[in-house]
Design a protein around this motif. Structure first.
Motif, PDB file in Angstrom:
ATOM      1  N   GLU A  36      82.639  23.407  57.908  1.00 34.52           N
ATOM      2  CA  GLU A  36      82.846  21.958  57.959  1.00 34.52           C
ATOM      3  C   GLU A  36      81.522  21.216  57.833  1.00 34.52           C
ATOM      4  O   GLU A  36      81.444  20.186  57.157  1.00 34.52           O
ATOM      5  CB  GLU A  36      83.535  21.557  59.267  1.00 34.52           C
ATOM      6  N   ALA A  37      80.478  21.726  58.474  1.00 33.52           N
ATOM      7  CA  ALA A  37      79.155  21.087  58.394  1.00 33.52           C
ATOM      8  C   ALA A  37      78.615  21.154  56.972  1.00 33.52           C
ATOM      9  O   ALA A  37      78.053  20.175  56.467  1.00 33.52           O
ATOM     10  CB  ALA A  37      78.184  21.749  59.369  1.00 33.52           C
ATOM     11  N   ILE A  38      78.785  22.290  56.313  1.00 25.25           N
ATOM     12  CA  ILE A  38      78.343  22.432  54.920  1.00 25.25           C
ATOM     13  C   ILE A  38      79.102  21.458  54.033  1.00 25.25           C
ATOM     14  O   ILE A  38      78.505  20.745  53.216  1.00 25.25           O
ATOM     15  CB  ILE A  38      78.517  23.887  54.437  1.00 25.25           C
ATOM     16  N   ASP A  39      80.424  21.406  54.191  1.00 20.68           N
ATOM     17  CA  ASP A  39      81.242  20.487  53.387  1.00 20.68           C
ATOM     18  C   ASP A  39      80.838  19.035  53.637  1.00 20.68           C
ATOM     19  O   ASP A  39      80.771  18.231  52.701  1.00 20.68           O
ATOM     20  CB  ASP A  39      82.728  20.677  53.691  1.00 20.68           C
ATOM     21  N   ALA A  40      80.555  18.695  54.892  1.00 21.96           N
ATOM     22  CA  ALA A  40      80.134  17.330  55.217  1.00 21.96           C
ATOM     23  C   ALA A  40      78.783  17.014  54.582  1.00 21.96           C
ATOM     24  O   ALA A  40      78.571  15.910  54.069  1.00 21.96           O
ATOM     25  CB  ALA A  40      80.080  17.147  56.734  1.00 21.96           C
ATOM     26  N   MET A  41      77.872  17.987  54.577  1.00 28.50           N
ATOM     27  CA  MET A  41      76.559  17.765  53.973  1.00 28.50           C
ATOM     28  C   MET A  41      76.703  17.563  52.465  1.00 28.50           C
ATOM     29  O   MET A  41      76.076  16.668  51.897  1.00 28.50           O
ATOM     30  CB  MET A  41      75.616  18.935  54.263  1.00 28.50           C
ATOM     31  N   VAL A  42      77.541  18.354  51.834  1.00 28.86           N
ATOM     32  CA  VAL A  42      77.777  18.208  50.396  1.00 28.86           C
ATOM     33  C   VAL A  42      78.346  16.821  50.092  1.00 28.86           C
ATOM     34  O   VAL A  42      77.867  16.119  49.198  1.00 28.86           O
ATOM     35  CB  VAL A  42      78.715  19.320  49.882  1.00 28.86           C
ATOM     36  N   ALA A  43      79.347  16.402  50.859  1.00 29.73           N
ATOM     37  CA  ALA A  43      79.952  15.084  50.642  1.00 29.73           C
ATOM     38  C   ALA A  43      78.936  13.967  50.862  1.00 29.73           C
ATOM     39  O   ALA A  43      78.874  13.011  50.075  1.00 29.73           O
ATOM     40  CB  ALA A  43      81.151  14.903  51.573  1.00 29.73           C
ATOM     41  N   LEU A  44      78.132  14.080  51.916  1.00 25.60           N
ATOM     42  CA  LEU A  44      77.124  13.063  52.203  1.00 25.60           C
ATOM     43  C   LEU A  44      76.102  12.958  51.078  1.00 25.60           C
ATOM     44  O   LEU A  44      75.756  11.856  50.645  1.00 25.60           O
ATOM     45  CB  LEU A  44      76.418  13.376  53.518  1.00 25.60           C
ATOM     46  N   VAL A  45      75.633  14.078  50.585  1.00 27.25           N
ATOM     47  CA  VAL A  45      74.637  14.065  49.503  1.00 27.25           C
ATOM     48  C   VAL A  45      75.222  13.410  48.256  1.00 27.25           C
ATOM     49  O   VAL A  45      74.546  12.618  47.588  1.00 27.25           O
ATOM     50  CB  VAL A  45      74.125  15.490  49.213  1.00 27.25           C
ATOM     51  N   LYS A  46      76.467  13.676  47.960  1.00 29.70           N
ATOM     52  CA  LYS A  46      77.097  13.043  46.792  1.00 29.70           C
ATOM     53  C   LYS A  46      77.166  11.532  46.970  1.00 29.70           C
ATOM     54  O   LYS A  46      76.915  10.783  46.022  1.00 29.70           O
ATOM     55  CB  LYS A  46      78.480  13.650  46.549  1.00 29.70           C
ATOM     56  N   VAL A  47      77.470  11.071  48.176  1.00 30.83           N
ATOM     57  CA  VAL A  47      77.492   9.626  48.455  1.00 30.83           C
ATOM     58  C   VAL A  47      76.080   9.055  48.334  1.00 30.83           C
ATOM     59  O   VAL A  47      75.873   7.998  47.731  1.00 30.83           O
ATOM     60  CB  VAL A  47      78.079   9.348  49.864  1.00 30.83           C
ATOM     61  N   MET A  48      75.105   9.760  48.900  1.00 28.84           N
ATOM     62  CA  MET A  48      73.720   9.284  48.850  1.00 28.84           C
ATOM     63  C   MET A  48      73.229   9.158  47.409  1.00 28.84           C
ATOM     64  O   MET A  48      72.506   8.221  47.078  1.00 28.84           O
ATOM     65  CB  MET A  48      72.815  10.231  49.630  1.00 28.84           C
ATOM     66  N   ARG A  49      73.626  10.071  46.572  1.00 25.24           N
ATOM     67  CA  ARG A  49      73.167  10.052  45.179  1.00 25.24           C
ATOM     68  C   ARG A  49      73.917   9.047  44.322  1.00 25.24           C
ATOM     69  O   ARG A  49      73.427   8.643  43.279  1.00 25.24           O
ATOM     70  CB  ARG A  49      73.283  11.447  44.569  1.00 25.24           C
ATOM     71  N   SER A  50      75.100   8.632  44.770  1.00 24.29           N
ATOM     72  CA  SER A  50      75.912   7.736  43.944  1.00 24.29           C
ATOM     73  C   SER A  50      75.686   6.265  44.241  1.00 24.29           C
ATOM     74  O   SER A  50      76.125   5.412  43.499  1.00 24.29           O
ATOM     75  CB  SER A  50      77.392   8.055  44.104  1.00 24.29           C
ATOM     76  N   GLY A  51      75.006   5.963  45.346  1.00 23.88           N
ATOM     77  CA  GLY A  51      74.873   4.567  45.716  1.00 23.88           C
ATOM     78  C   GLY A  51      73.473   4.188  46.099  1.00 23.88           C
ATOM     79  O   GLY A  51      72.518   4.925  45.817  1.00 23.88           O
TER      80      GLY A  51
END
Length: 102
Positions: free
Chosen positions: A83-98
């Motif tokens: 879950e932590a890995i998945d959350a980190m992946v999702a967060l990085v995608k948000v950080m890179r998109s905005g």
């Protein structure tokens, strides 16, 4: 789970690495990940804490902002690590998109 996600999985695809490649120096419970140049380890630590209640440690000294420390002690179930890995992946995608805010 963390090492394989860096070497063969989503974290590696996003540009994360392991601080050491020498398996003799790797801890089974504490992992130091290098952060891609376009990201800040401090922002990742803050974002995971604020958005997902996941606690990681930032880099220290010369490594501040360039690494994150992930611990998976016996009290943490393998599913929680995933879950932590998945959350980190999702967060990085948000950080890179905005905008550069977490």
């Amino acid at each position: 789970a963390i090492t394989s996600s860096v070497h063969d999985g989503a974290l590696g695809e996003l540009g994360f690495g392991m601080l050491t490649q020498d398996e003799r120096l790797m801890s089974p419970t504490a992992h130091v990940l290098t952060v891609p140049d376009d990201l800040s380890g401090s922002d990742i630590v803050r974002g995971l804490r604020e958005r997902h209640s996941i606690l990681l440690s930032p880099g220290y000294g010369d490594f501040q902002g360039r690494e994150v420390r992930v611990c998976s002690y016996s009290a943490i179930a393998p599913g929680e690590v995933r879950e932590a890995i998945d959350a980190m992946v999702a967060l990085v995608k948000v950080m890179r998109s905005g905008p550069k805010t977490v």
